[in-house]
Design a protein around this motif. Sequence first.
Motif, PDB file in Angstrom:
ATOM      1  N   ILE A 119     131.367  42.673 112.901  1.00 46.21           N
ATOM      2  CA  ILE A 119     130.129  43.027 113.605  1.00 46.21           C
ATOM      3  C   ILE A 119     128.920  42.481 112.843  1.00 46.21           C
ATOM      4  CG2 ILE A 119     128.638  44.976 114.258  1.00 46.21           C
ATOM      5  CD1 ILE A 119     131.279  46.553 114.780  1.00 46.21           C
ATOM      6  N   THR A 120     128.951  42.606 111.517  1.00 50.54           N
ATOM      7  CA  THR A 120     127.857  42.080 110.695  1.00 50.54           C
ATOM      8  C   THR A 120     127.724  40.572 110.869  1.00 50.54           C
ATOM      9  OG1 THR A 120     128.209  43.852 109.093  1.00 50.54           O
ATOM     10  CG2 THR A 120     126.955  41.932 108.335  1.00 50.54           C
ATOM     11  N   ALA A 121     128.852  39.859 110.888  1.00 55.20           N
ATOM     12  CA  ALA A 121     128.817  38.401 111.063  1.00 55.20           C
ATOM     13  C   ALA A 121     128.242  38.021 112.424  1.00 55.20           C
ATOM     14  CB  ALA A 121     130.222  37.825 110.881  1.00 55.20           C
ATOM     15  N   VAL A 122     128.626  38.744 113.471  1.00 52.90           N
ATOM     16  CA  VAL A 122     128.117  38.461 114.810  1.00 52.90           C
ATOM     17  C   VAL A 122     126.605  38.701 114.870  1.00 52.90           C
ATOM     18  CG1 VAL A 122     128.147  39.252 117.214  1.00 52.90           C
ATOM     19  CG2 VAL A 122     130.306  38.840 116.003  1.00 52.90           C
ATOM     20  N   VAL A 123     126.145  39.801 114.305  1.00 49.87           N
ATOM     21  CA  VAL A 123     124.711  40.116 114.316  1.00 49.87           C
ATOM     22  C   VAL A 123     123.927  39.065 113.530  1.00 49.87           C
ATOM     23  CG1 VAL A 123     122.977  41.781 113.502  1.00 49.87           C
ATOM     24  CG2 VAL A 123     125.013  42.587 114.714  1.00 49.87           C
ATOM     25  N   LEU A 124     124.424  38.682 112.355  1.00 50.71           N
ATOM     26  CA  LEU A 124     123.736  37.658 111.562  1.00 50.71           C
ATOM     27  C   LEU A 124     123.724  36.312 112.289  1.00 50.71           C
ATOM     28  CD1 LEU A 124     124.918  38.499 107.943  1.00 50.71           C
ATOM     29  CD2 LEU A 124     122.650  38.849 108.942  1.00 50.71           C
ATOM     30  N   GLY A 125     124.829  35.982 112.944  1.00 46.90           N
ATOM     31  CA  GLY A 125     124.884  34.748 113.725  1.00 46.90           C
ATOM     32  C   GLY A 125     123.880  34.762 114.867  1.00 46.90           C
ATOM     33  N   ALA A 126     123.774  35.895 115.553  1.00 44.96           N
ATOM     34  CA  ALA A 126     122.810  36.017 116.653  1.00 44.96           C
ATOM     35  C   ALA A 126     121.377  35.910 116.139  1.00 44.96           C
ATOM     36  CB  ALA A 126     123.018  37.342 117.385  1.00 44.96           C
ATOM     37  N   LEU A 127     121.094  36.506 115.007  1.00 51.93           N
ATOM     38  CA  LEU A 127     119.752  36.411 114.430  1.00 51.93           C
ATOM     39  C   LEU A 127     119.432  34.979 114.013  1.00 51.93           C
ATOM     40  CD1 LEU A 127     119.562  39.668 112.277  1.00 51.93           C
ATOM     41  CD2 LEU A 127     118.293  39.154 114.357  1.00 51.93           C
ATOM     42  N   LEU A 129     120.703  32.283 115.358  1.00 46.93           N
ATOM     43  CA  LEU A 129     120.515  31.543 116.602  1.00 46.93           C
ATOM     44  C   LEU A 129     119.127  31.818 117.188  1.00 46.93           C
ATOM     45  CD1 LEU A 129     121.802  29.677 118.708  1.00 46.93           C
ATOM     46  CD2 LEU A 129     122.654  31.723 119.872  1.00 46.93           C
ATOM     47  N   LEU A 130     118.682  33.059 117.202  1.00 47.70           N
ATOM     48  CA  LEU A 130     117.343  33.400 117.687  1.00 47.70           C
ATOM     49  C   LEU A 130     116.258  32.741 116.840  1.00 47.70           C
ATOM     50  CD1 LEU A 130     117.694  37.168 118.628  1.00 47.70           C
ATOM     51  CD2 LEU A 130     117.296  35.258 120.176  1.00 47.70           C
ATOM     52  N   ALA A 131     116.449  32.704 115.534  1.00 53.84           N
ATOM     53  CA  ALA A 131     115.472  32.059 114.667  1.00 53.84           C
ATOM     54  C   ALA A 131     115.416  30.550 114.940  1.00 53.84           C
ATOM     55  CB  ALA A 131     115.818  32.328 113.202  1.00 53.84           C
ATOM     56  N   LEU A 132     116.577  29.954 115.181  1.00 50.61           N
ATOM     57  CA  LEU A 132     116.643  28.527 115.486  1.00 50.61           C
ATOM     58  C   LEU A 132     115.969  28.214 116.827  1.00 50.61           C
ATOM     59  CD1 LEU A 132     117.816  25.873 114.384  1.00 50.61           C
ATOM     60  CD2 LEU A 132     119.873  26.338 115.710  1.00 50.61           C
ATOM     61  N   ILE A 133     116.228  29.051 117.829  1.00 52.08           N
ATOM     62  CA  ILE A 133     115.600  28.875 119.135  1.00 52.08           C
ATOM     63  C   ILE A 133     114.081  29.045 119.031  1.00 52.08           C
ATOM     64  CG2 ILE A 133     115.374  29.893 121.444  1.00 52.08           C
ATOM     65  CD1 ILE A 133     118.408  30.459 121.311  1.00 52.08           C
ATOM     66  N   ALA A 134     113.642  30.042 118.290  1.00 51.00           N
ATOM     67  CA  ALA A 134     112.200  30.280 118.129  1.00 51.00           C
ATOM     68  C   ALA A 134     111.532  29.121 117.406  1.00 51.00           C
ATOM     69  CB  ALA A 134     111.976  31.579 117.362  1.00 51.00           C
ATOM     70  N   ARG A 135     112.234  28.518 116.460  1.00 53.12           N
ATOM     71  CA  ARG A 135     111.661  27.390 115.716  1.00 53.12           C
ATOM     72  C   ARG A 135     111.503  26.162 116.616  1.00 53.12           C
ATOM     73  NH1 ARG A 135     111.326  25.847 109.973  1.00 53.12           N
ATOM     74  NH2 ARG A 135     111.087  23.590 110.027  1.00 53.12           N
ATOM     75  N   PHE A 136     112.518  25.890 117.456  1.00 55.62           N
ATOM     76  CA  PHE A 136     112.435  24.730 118.336  1.00 55.62           C
ATOM     77  C   PHE A 136     111.488  24.972 119.510  1.00 55.62           C
ATOM     78  CE2 PHE A 136     116.677  23.488 116.532  1.00 55.62           C
ATOM     79  CZ  PHE A 136     116.190  22.346 115.886  1.00 55.62           C
TER      80      PHE A 136
END
Length: 138
Positions: A119-127, A129-136
Amino acid sequence: MTWTEGVVTRTPSTGEVKLPGSGVPYIAKQQVREQGTWVPTSLAANDPLRGQLTKEFGPSLKMLLAPHDREVARHATAKYIRLARVAVAEHPHRVYFVFPTPEGPRVLVLPSQKRTWQITAVVLGALALLALIARFAA
């Protein structure tokens, strides 16, 4: 006739014993602490330790109960509770903790350590991904 009387009074000191690690998750400890039925036991320096206290706490308790210079005896009161940790093969991602309460045995279901890491890995991965999307997007 000579009569001599003296009374010695002493206020007992109270302190907590640092408990060894038990491998029980914080959530389970908290639930057991708040809702469990604890059994008090009284200990003196020469008393044999109860079976529940011997393994993990025996050395610490024996050291604390040993009388110091000019002491007659020491006395301690401890509380303990029996807690069962159950892992079932049919439910590999769950761990069950069973403990006594005034209403009867209570079962607490928690995710296993492996599931918690997933669960921790999934949450960190989602965060990430969101940071990457926000940057682009900016």
